[in-house]
Design a protein around this motif. Structure first.
Motif, short mmCIF file in Angstrom:
data_model
loop_
_atom_site.label_atom_id
_atom_site.label_comp_id
_atom_site.label_asym_id
_atom_site.label_seq_id
_atom_site.Cartn_x
_atom_site.Cartn_y
_atom_site.Cartn_z
N GLY A 1 45.60 56.06 22.98
CA GLY A 1 44.16 55.54 23.21
C GLY A 1 44.90 55.73 25.14
N ALA A 2 44.16 55.58 26.12
CA ALA A 2 43.96 55.58 27.14
C ALA A 2 43.13 55.07 28.34
CB ALA A 2 43.29 57.53 27.61
N MET A 3 43.53 55.05 29.91
CA MET A 3 42.84 53.44 30.42
C MET A 3 42.90 54.36 31.61
SD MET A 3 45.09 50.33 30.85
CE MET A 3 44.11 49.99 32.67
N PHE A 4 41.58 53.95 32.49
CA PHE A 4 41.69 55.04 34.00
C PHE A 4 40.85 53.68 34.79
CE2 PHE A 4 39.36 56.77 37.55
CZ PHE A 4 40.05 57.02 38.08
N ARG A 22 37.70 56.22 13.56
CA ARG A 22 36.92 55.09 14.41
C ARG A 22 37.67 55.11 15.76
NH1 ARG A 22 35.18 50.48 14.54
NH2 ARG A 22 35.48 48.12 16.45
N ILE A 23 36.55 55.41 16.90
CA ILE A 23 36.42 55.23 18.36
C ILE A 23 36.26 54.52 19.22
CG2 ILE A 23 34.40 56.67 18.95
CD1 ILE A 23 36.58 57.98 20.77
N THR A 24 37.12 53.13 20.03
CA THR A 24 36.41 52.45 21.19
C THR A 24 36.35 53.44 22.50
OG1 THR A 24 37.14 50.33 19.78
CG2 THR A 24 36.12 49.79 22.29
N ALA A 25 35.22 53.85 23.51
CA ALA A 25 34.74 53.95 24.57
C ALA A 25 34.66 53.08 25.21
CB ALA A 25 34.86 55.68 24.69
N ASN A 26 34.87 53.02 26.55
CA ASN A 26 34.46 52.20 27.34
C ASN A 26 34.25 52.74 29.31
OD1 ASN A 26 34.73 49.47 25.84
ND2 ASN A 26 36.27 49.71 26.07
N TYR A 30 44.87 55.40 38.46
CA TYR A 30 45.64 55.73 38.00
C TYR A 30 45.76 56.04 36.26
CZ TYR A 30 45.90 50.84 35.90
OH TYR A 30 46.03 49.92 35.66
N THR A 31 45.79 56.73 35.64
CA THR A 31 45.72 56.82 34.23
C THR A 31 47.08 56.66 33.15
OG1 THR A 31 44.04 58.31 34.72
CG2 THR A 31 45.06 58.24 32.39
N MET A 78 37.44 53.17 33.05
CA MET A 78 37.53 54.03 31.63
C MET A 78 38.91 53.38 30.91
SD MET A 78 37.14 57.56 32.12
CE MET A 78 35.59 57.94 33.94
N SER A 79 38.22 53.31 29.74
CA SER A 79 39.46 53.23 28.44
C SER A 79 38.57 53.54 26.97
CB SER A 79 40.29 51.72 28.06
OG SER A 79 38.72 51.38 27.65
N VAL A 80 39.60 54.81 25.87
CA VAL A 80 39.52 55.32 24.83
C VAL A 80 40.25 54.52 24.60
CG1 VAL A 80 40.27 57.26 25.54
CG2 VAL A 80 38.35 56.87 23.74
#
Length: 697
Positions: free
Chosen positions: A621-624, A578-582, A642-643, A604-606
């Motif tokens: 997960g990661a967010m930028f 499952r994935i959630t990406a924005n 930042y990430t 952005m985030s995933v």
């Protein structure tokens, strides 16, 4: 107990025919069902207040369910915001939730079951069924404010015919721990009681930090008849925490060398908040085509906020200037609201009409006292930077080597505000054809405020009344059942008394309310393979009246605007993955052409989770967040981009117990997520982990 898909994913996995059939069933039985994920909860707590599937709502929105909140180890509103497009966090001076909705900073656009929750504090999540974030102005159904968006917490309610007890026990590597209990008791064929309770001991990476949060929320449900359901709720809130307003800037950016220093008084940087909140909701079915919701909300709040912070910084001399204040708020909110949802046809055209009204009565007393240092009879004093600062218990040694003492004795504000609001709104969702829906509506608000300035030197009363009509329009085209293309326009307003009703002291406060207009075009697409994609392009324009600097008898308009686009992808790539990406892109400036503060151009985030087998799964997960300005001015310091990388893993011990590990900032990155002003920049948490035991009995 397997690591289940969230309900939003489950809804997306339904085929289009099933989705349409289920939508019909929900409309017919609106008073009984709350469908998290596919619908914004379809009772009075619903942010849109009508039984409309998400795919048919002409507006950008995101939902995070209780299941997903638990799976990600989330304990704060800010952590939800981190993984939501079009919004980002602000510092909130270390004592409150603060969100930047599409470039509009807000500390008051929060709702609980659709009721305004505007007192400034950090909201707990132990008793929420889902968190709904709507973007763009929302005055039609929610009234003033909501100029960039709103956040609505949908609370857990008692469930008839069910008996269960769930628990969540967790601790993190900073030493904080959290205990939560959710127990539903079946007290009869047509009644139930549910108790949610929590205790949280707070700790983090900053010196002197501490805190405790208690929450207790019993609810009861009574099915009075086949057509009537009554929900009752009481919540007790008791919060205390240390206040940390971050570090100064120099040379246009946060000073990394100061990341471990707290600029405050260890004994006088604190917040306390006690609240008693009562809610009652009646849902009644008058006929197959007419439903009603009737709601009463009463909240009583008592808050104290005391702090010192860095007001200036000289890097060459290694000197910080401290300022501070103590602020108290006592507020009572009474909200009575009702709406009717009716369905009828005119010829071949189907209508879903919602008509509602709201009465709000608020009494709010606020005061603020500034410190006075005995060394200079001023509210500021200078100290050499050290860890810790030589200032504690209102006493310290200044840069001249003199022992100084401060007292909160200089009154800055003392206001007693009384607010009366009444509102009426109507909206018609019109099914023009099988493929075209038209949404038209408007809301009238009467906002009447009286503020008594109780300072001994003033003792004056000022009042102001705003009457505003806020329209909303949307057109939805559905080439097929699982695709919608929409265009919408909506407006909102914010009175000059501001979010917290502080005062009406100056000439500008007597001007008309600020207005906000949003234009948006978007697409929502539910794929058959279990993925959902949404995209939106929008522009939000703010219009404010200001006194003409060349003629104080005249006013002129000033406009600022934010435009951008958002992308969301969520669902299952495979049965186990499952994935959630924005992603969001924002661009905004004020009337002088200056870039708006805390408005990162790109975020952005995933979040990607994989279920390895029946008992084990993991996620990463990661967010930028792009760089942004601390203030709206030409020489503003910059928050660097930042990430941050996060991860989690879980193991199902048995069908009633799960062990879960959540790791934040896996790469131990030093970052500065937000700020309040030039010398108050938040230091992000380093690598940390939370171990949880989640289960039921």
């Amino acid at each position: 107990m397997k690591f289940k898909l969230t309900t939003i994913a489950a809804a997306i996995l339904l085929n289009p025919v099933a989705m349409a059939d289920e939508a019909d069933d929900k409309v017919k039985d609106i008073e009984r069902l709350t469908v998290e994920g596919k619908y914004l909860s379809v009772n009075q707590s619903n942010s849109i207040k009508s039984p409309t599937p998400i795919i048919d709502v002409p507006q950008s929105l995101s939902i995070m369910t209780a299941e997903e909140i638990t799976a990600r180890g989330i304990t704060s509103v800010g952590q939800i915001i981190d993984y939501t497009p079009g919004v980002n966090t602000s510092q909130g001076e270390g004592h409150r939730d603060a969100v930047v909705f599409r470039g509009v900073r807000s500390t008051a656009d929060f709702y609980l079951d659709g009721n305004r929750d505007d007192v400034q504090y950090y909201r707990a999540l132990y008793n929420v069924e889902q968190v709904e974030i709507l973007r763009g102005p929302n005055a039609l159904l929610l009234g003033r404010g909501g100029t960039g968006g709103i956040l609505n917490r949908v609370s857990k309610k008692a469930q008839t015919g069910q008996a269960f007890t769930n628990y969540n026990v967790s601790a993190n590597t900073f030493g904080a721990y959290n205990l939560q209990l959710d127990s539903n008791l079946d007290t009869g064929e047509k009644s139930a009681v549910r108790i949610n309770a929590m205790y949280e001991s707070l700790d983090n990476h900053r010196d002197f930090y501490y805190g405790d949060r208690y929450g207790f929320n019993p609810t009861a449900r009574f099915e009075v008849s086949e057509n009537t359901i009554v929900d009752l709720s009481y919540e007790y809130v008791d919060h205390e925490r240390f206040i940390d307003r971050g570090v100064p800037t120099a040379n246009g950016e946060p000073v990394e060398a100061l990341e471990n220093i707290v600029f405050g008084d260890p004994e006088n940087n604190y917040q306390t908040m006690d609240a008693d909140v009562f809610r009652a909701n009646v849902q009644h079915t008058f006929s197959d085509s007419l439903k009603g919701n009737f709601n009463a909300f009463y909240g009583e709040y008592d808050k104290v906020y005391s702090n010192f912070y860095a007001a200036g910084y000289d890097a060459d001399a290694n000197v910080v200037t401290l300022d501070g204040y103590v602020d108290t708020t006592q507020r009572e909110n009474l909200i009575l609201s009702a709406n009717l949802v009716g369905e009828f046809t005119t010829g071949q055209i189907e209508h879903t009409v919602i008509f509602g009204g709201e009465l709000v009565n608020t009494d709010s007393n606020q005061d603020r006292y500034n410190p006075v240092f005995d060394s200079n009879s001023d509210d500021q004093e200078q100290f050499f930077v050290s860890r810790p600062l030589d200032f504690r218990g209102l006493t310290g040694t200044n840069i001249d080597g003199v022992t100084v003492t401060a007292a909160f004795s200089d009154i800055n504000d003392d206001t007693h505000a009384k607010l009366d609001v009444y509102s009426f709104y109507v909206q018609d969702e019109i099914a023009l054809t099988e493929n075209f829906d038209l949404v038209l509506g408007a809301r009238f608000d009467s906002f009447d405020i009286e503020v008594f300035d109780a300072r001994p030197t003033e003792l004056v009363t000022a009042s102001k009344k705003d009457e505003e009509v806020s329209p909303r329009a949307g057109l939805v085209y559905k080439p097929q059942e699982n695709i919608s293309i929409y265009a919408s326009y909506s407006e909102s307003f914010l009175p000059r008394s501001g979010e917290q009703y502080a005062n009406l002291n100056n000439d500008a406060d007597k001007l008309d309310a600020d207005t906000f207009a949003n234009q948006e075009v978007g697409i929502k697409w539910d794929f058959e393979n279990g993925l959902s994609f949404t995209a939106a392009i929008f522009e939000n324009e703010q219009t404010s009246l200001v006194i003409d600097p060349n003629d104080d008898e005249s006013v002129i308009e000033e406009n600022s605007d934010v435009s951008g686009f958002e992308l969301q992808l969520q669902g299952n790539l495979t049965e186990k993955w499952r994935i959630t990406a924005n992603y969001s892109h924002l661009d905004g400036e004020n009337a002088d052409g200056l870039a708006l503060r805390e408005l990162p151009e790109n975020t952005m985030s995933v979040w990607s989770s994989y279920q390895v087998n029946d008992v084990f799964g993991f996620a990463i997960g990661a967010m930028f967040q792009d760089e942004s300005f601390v203030a709206t001015r030409e020489d503003s310091p910059v928050l660097p981009s930042y990430t941050r990388v996060d991860a989690s893993a879980y193991y199902e011990v048995n069908d009633k117990m799960r062990v879960q590990l959540n790791v934040e900032n896996l790469t131990d990155t030093l970052y500065f997520p937000n700020a309040h002003s030039t010398h108050q920049v938040t230091v992000g948490a380093p690598l940390n982990a939370r171990l949880s035991l989640v289960g039921s009995f």
